[in-house]
Write an enzyme that holds these catalytic residues in place. Structure first.
Site, short mmCIF file in Angstrom:
data_model
loop_
_atom_site.label_atom_id
_atom_site.label_comp_id
_atom_site.label_asym_id
_atom_site.label_seq_id
_atom_site.Cartn_x
_atom_site.Cartn_y
_atom_site.Cartn_z
NE ARG A 95 -3.62 1.95 2.49
CZ ARG A 95 -4.70 2.06 3.31
NH1 ARG A 95 -4.50 1.40 4.26
NH2 ARG A 95 -5.56 2.69 3.05
CD GLU A 381 -8.20 0.03 3.29
OE1 GLU A 381 -8.41 -0.85 4.27
OE2 GLU A 381 -7.94 0.93 2.99
#
Ligand code: ADP
Length: 413
Positions: A95, A381
């Site tokens: 990320r 996510e």
């Protein structure tokens, strides 16, 4: 445990390193094998790892030798080696908070990409350096394993210019000052599951409310982001755990000129001391505030709901009406009380809550006759990062081949 391949997903923050291991499989979604984190890096580091069903695999307090990204990654690498002896790590997905205007999609990391991403550090000083430090630490230790950077900004690229512009002089805007939007991996995941979880919304006008310690809204049309409450940084928009959300910029000028605060102190106030914590003076945790009878805690919750409803109204105007409202993340997925209050404040849009369904956390929490439907969708996510990593590295195909090969029968534990 061998004979199979995995993808490692890393989400590195200033004081935590979250990780997930997904098995490369023939069908989506890839099975989650382990998920965990090292938290308190630099202070009192602790490690926890859970299996795919949430059962604790390991939990330990670490020594203060774990003081930065490389040392945290060394610990994690040792733990993973012990558990995954002989297993091939086919890719590492990260990320990364900021892709800037240049990187509108996840990308395989190269030295040139790293150079671009380093240039964005001034735009996200509290996140970007830690994201990049994790990529560098993996490059040093696993130089042959490809890495993929997945950006929180990507899903919001392609907004109309009017939704991206910041009304300041050109010479300032040329340095990258524009509205970017964040939480994109969460919104992209939610948009990807709407066709299955909330079919009526998949092609509609939807506001997704990601309400966690960070909080924002995204306006979706046909599954694509149209606008977001976050803008230049993840400080704008809704009231958050420790961030204020939208604020008259003259308040910041006052902190500098009126109160004589340093840039570092102002940053600390804006990122760590405001929002729910700032108003209540008690906690940044919504559960604590909802349980409290203190007037300041009640005001903090009231402001959180007020601000969310106000921003929902603004994005409903951008979308010219909405078909659905979706709640996600820590507060959105778990707090029936906050959802009820936000839905009540947004009832003018045509939302009629079903209290029993809301108490069960959904998925559909509005009545069957509600003109605008409301839903709870659990975000993921990490899975979104694993999907991007798999797609970019061609591993979806590898998964299919693994299943048709003779060793596939032993691939699962
Ligand atoms: P992040 O990933 O940004 O750290 P999360 O999405 O995990 O945040 O959300 C964390 C927040 O969710 C916590 O600070 C807490 O306030 C809130 N939360 C979690 N469970 C509940 C609950 N049952 N009721 C109210 N708030 C909750």
């Amino acid at each position: 445990m061998n004979d199979h391949s995995v993808v490692l997903v890393l989400n590195a923050g200033s004081s935590s390193l979250k990780f997930s291991i997904y098995r490369i499989a023939s069908a989506e979604p890839w099975p989650l094998d382990v998920r965990g984190q090292i938290e308190g890096i630099g202070s009192t580091p602790r490690f926890i790892a859970k299996d795919g069903s949430g059962g604790t695999l390991d939990e330990q307090t670490l020594g203060d030798a774990i003081h930065d990204a490389p040392s945290a990654l060394d610990f994690l690498a040792g733990w993973l080696r012990a558990r995954y002896h002989g297993v091939s790590v086919r890719g590492v997905g990260h990320r990364v908070v900021h892709g800037g205007a240049r990187h509108g999609a996840p990308i395989v990391v190269t030295p040139k990409v790293m150079e671009d991403l380093r240039a964005l550090i001034p735009l996200a000083p509290l996140h970007q350096p830690y994201n990049l430090a994790a990529i560098e630490a993996v490059s040093d230790r696993l130089p042959d394993v490809p890495q993929v950077a997945c950006f929180d900004t990507s899903f919001h690229r392609g907004h109309q210019v009017v939704a991206e512009v910041v009304p300041l002089p050109l010479e300032i805007r040329q340095g990258g000052v524009q509205r970017y939007g964040f939480h994109g991996l969460s919104y992209e995941y939610v948009a990807s599951v709407l066709p299955h979880v909330a079919p009526p919304l998949a092609t509609g006008r939807v506001i997704v409310a990601h309400l966690g310690s960070g909080a924002s809204l995204c306006a979706l049309k046909n599954g694509r982001s149209i606008d977001s409450s976050f803008s230049f940084t993840a400080l704008d928009g809704l009231c958050m755990g420790t961030r204020p959300g939208a604020l008259d910029p003259c308040v910041v000028i006052h902190l500098f000129q009126g109160l004589g605060m340093s840039a570092k102190d102002v940053e600390t106030v804006l990122y760590k001391k405001s929002g729910l914590l700032g108003i209540s003076g008690i906690s940044n945790d919504m559960r604590v505030l909802l349980d409290s009878t203190d007037a300041s805690a009640r005001l903090a919750v009231e402001y959180f709901v007020y601000r969310a409803a106000k921003e929902i109204g603004a994005l409903a105007a951008v979308l010219r009406g909405i078909d659905g409202l979706v709640f996600t993340a820590g507060i959105g997925e778990n707090s029936a009380a906050i959802r009820e209050r936000i839905c009540e404040a947004s009832s003018w849009l045509g939302i009629e809550l079903d209290p029993a369904a809301n108490a069960q956390n959904g998925p559909r929490i509005s009545t069957q006759t509600s003109r605008v439907s409301a839903w709870v969708v659990r975000t993921n996510e990490e899975l979104m990062i694993a999907r991007h990593t798999g797609a970019l590295l061609g591993l979806m195909e590898a998964g299919r081949q693994a299943v048709s090969s003779p060793s596939a029968a032993t691939a699962r534990p």
